[in-house]
Every structure is written in C-alpha cells, then in structure tokens.
Design a protein around this motif. Structure first.
Motif, PDB file in Angstrom:
ATOM      1  N   GLU A  44     -25.004   1.638  -3.963  1.00 11.09           N
ATOM      2  CA  GLU A  44     -24.534   2.997  -4.215  1.00 11.09           C
ATOM      3  C   GLU A  44     -23.386   3.377  -3.280  1.00 11.09           C
ATOM      4  O   GLU A  44     -22.417   4.023  -3.697  1.00 11.09           O
ATOM      5  N   ASP A  45     -23.492   2.981  -2.013  1.00 12.81           N
ATOM      6  CA  ASP A  45     -22.426   3.273  -1.054  1.00 12.81           C
ATOM      7  C   ASP A  45     -21.147   2.521  -1.428  1.00 12.81           C
ATOM      8  O   ASP A  45     -20.047   3.072  -1.346  1.00 12.81           O
ATOM      9  N   ALA A  46     -21.301   1.273  -1.825  1.00 11.36           N
ATOM     10  CA  ALA A  46     -20.137   0.479  -2.232  1.00 11.36           C
ATOM     11  C   ALA A  46     -19.464   1.103  -3.453  1.00 11.36           C
ATOM     12  O   ALA A  46     -18.230   1.171  -3.524  1.00 11.36           O
ATOM     13  N   GLU A  47     -20.249   1.592  -4.394  1.00 14.95           N
ATOM     14  CA  GLU A  47     -19.684   2.238  -5.584  1.00 14.95           C
ATOM     15  C   GLU A  47     -18.893   3.482  -5.190  1.00 14.95           C
ATOM     16  O   GLU A  47     -17.796   3.726  -5.709  1.00 14.95           O
ATOM     17  N   ASP A  48     -19.454   4.287  -4.282  1.00 10.22           N
ATOM     18  CA  ASP A  48     -18.752   5.486  -3.820  1.00 10.22           C
ATOM     19  C   ASP A  48     -17.445   5.129  -3.125  1.00 10.22           C
ATOM     20  O   ASP A  48     -16.419   5.783  -3.333  1.00 10.22           O
ATOM     21  N   ILE A  49     -17.495   4.103  -2.308  1.00 13.92           N
ATOM     22  CA  ILE A  49     -16.301   3.676  -1.575  1.00 13.92           C
ATOM     23  C   ILE A  49     -15.220   3.221  -2.548  1.00 13.92           C
ATOM     24  O   ILE A  49     -14.037   3.534  -2.367  1.00 13.92           O
ATOM     25  N   ILE A  50     -15.613   2.508  -3.581  1.00  7.27           N
ATOM     26  CA  ILE A  50     -14.634   2.031  -4.571  1.00  7.27           C
ATOM     27  C   ILE A  50     -13.970   3.208  -5.270  1.00  7.27           C
ATOM     28  O   ILE A  50     -12.750   3.242  -5.426  1.00  7.27           O
ATOM     29  N   GLN A  51     -14.764   4.185  -5.677  1.00  7.48           N
ATOM     30  CA  GLN A  51     -14.192   5.349  -6.348  1.00  7.48           C
ATOM     31  C   GLN A  51     -13.222   6.085  -5.422  1.00  7.48           C
ATOM     32  O   GLN A  51     -12.112   6.431  -5.822  1.00  7.48           O
ATOM     33  N   ASP A  52     -13.641   6.296  -4.170  1.00  8.28           N
ATOM     34  CA  ASP A  52     -12.769   6.959  -3.196  1.00  8.28           C
ATOM     35  C   ASP A  52     -11.495   6.156  -2.952  1.00  8.28           C
ATOM     36  O   ASP A  52     -10.415   6.727  -2.793  1.00  8.28           O
TER      37      ASP A  52
END
Length: 180
Positions: free
Chosen positions: A47-55
């Motif tokens: 989930e953190d990796a997904e957020d980082i990618i979007q950001d």
C-alpha cells in the motif's frame, strides 16, 4: 540509423509537457510497473509503495517542464520514486545508522565455504528479511546499480558509511540466505 536512447518516448514526453492527458496516461502505463517494483523493493509494504508511485507520477507530471533529456525519462522518474521512497522511510523514522564517528577497515574476505547455487526466491526472501537500512543499501547498490558516491548523495551519508553499510548488509544477507 542511430537512435538516441535519451529521447526514448520523446513524443509522449513533449505532448505530456503541453498537458495532453492521454500522453500522460500512456507514459504512466509504460512505467508504472517498473516504478512500483523499485519502490516495493525499498519499502516492502504494498500500500505504501502504491501511494509513493502515485505521488511520484503526480510530481513528475507537475515538474515535467524541468525535464531536459539529460537522462532517459525512465531514469529521471526512477530517481523521483527512489527519493520519495527514502523520504517515506525517513518519515517512519527507519534510520540508516551513521558510522562517520567510527573507523572501519573493510577488507576483501574470502568466503570459506564453497559458493552454492542459490535460487532467486531465496535471495528475494533474504533481502525482504533484512533490516530496512540494510535493504535500502542492497537495493540501491546491487539491484538499482548506483555506486557508493551516488548512494551517499541520495541518502545524505558519507561514501565510507555507504560502503560499510553495504558490507554489513551483504554479510547479513549471506547469513540470512544460509538459514533459509
């Protein structure tokens, strides 16, 4: 006909610079999986990796006008992802131990036992079990291909700290793999 690799996807980048959402989506589709893998190797939490990618993509598209083809779009974007991943780890207060105040002599050690063939799954499991600081160094050096000077700039540590952290991480990884 010689192709300049720095201009890979130049047409999509240029259209994206002018605000073409379709081109931005195409760039996103081309790079999202690779960038997710980069972040996932560093963060380890889906989930953190997904957020980082979007950001990272939002920041990349917001700052696309500053992209000057001094590197490929992919390596420029990868640097954004790595920096955001590192910042995320820093916010979670997962430190890389500074070793500037200590003197360490790293010598090339010979591995006493014969080198065994290790399957890639064991290596992945071993890396996943490393402490976060060690996992960062291993990922940046072995997997992403950065040298110790680049790692020291990215992590804001000295070159000798990068080298000693890598040495310890490698040693810990070998121990971890041998217990799997």
């Amino acid at each position: 006909m010689e192709t300049n690799i720095l201009h890979t996807h130049k047409d999509l980048v240029e259209k994206s610079k002018s605000g073409d959402r379709n081109s931005q989506y195409q760039l996103y589709e081309l790079y999202v999986d690779a960038m997710y893998n980069v972040s996932m190797r560093m963060i380890g939490i889906k989930e953190d990796a997904e957020d980082i990618i979007q950001d990272s993509f939002v920041e990349a598209f917001r700052n696309l006008k500053s992209f000057r083809y001094e590197s490929t779009f992919g390596s420029w974007l990868k640097r954004i992802v790595i920096n955001k991943s590192i910042n995320h780890l820093k916010l979670k207060k997962i430190p890389i131990t500074p070793l500037d105040n200590h003197e360490y002599h790293i010598s090339e050690e010979k591995i006493s036992e014969p080198v065994k063939k290790i399957n890639i799954d064991k290596i992945k499991k071993g890396i996943a079990q490393l402490p976060d600081g060690y996992r960062q160094i291993i990922n940046l050096y072995l997997i992403e291909g950065y040298d110790h000077i680049e790692i020291s700039e990215i992590l804001k540590i000295s070159v000798s700290t990068s080298k000693s952290q890598y040495h310890r991480a490698k040693k810990k990884l070998i121990q971890t793999i041998n217990t799997l």
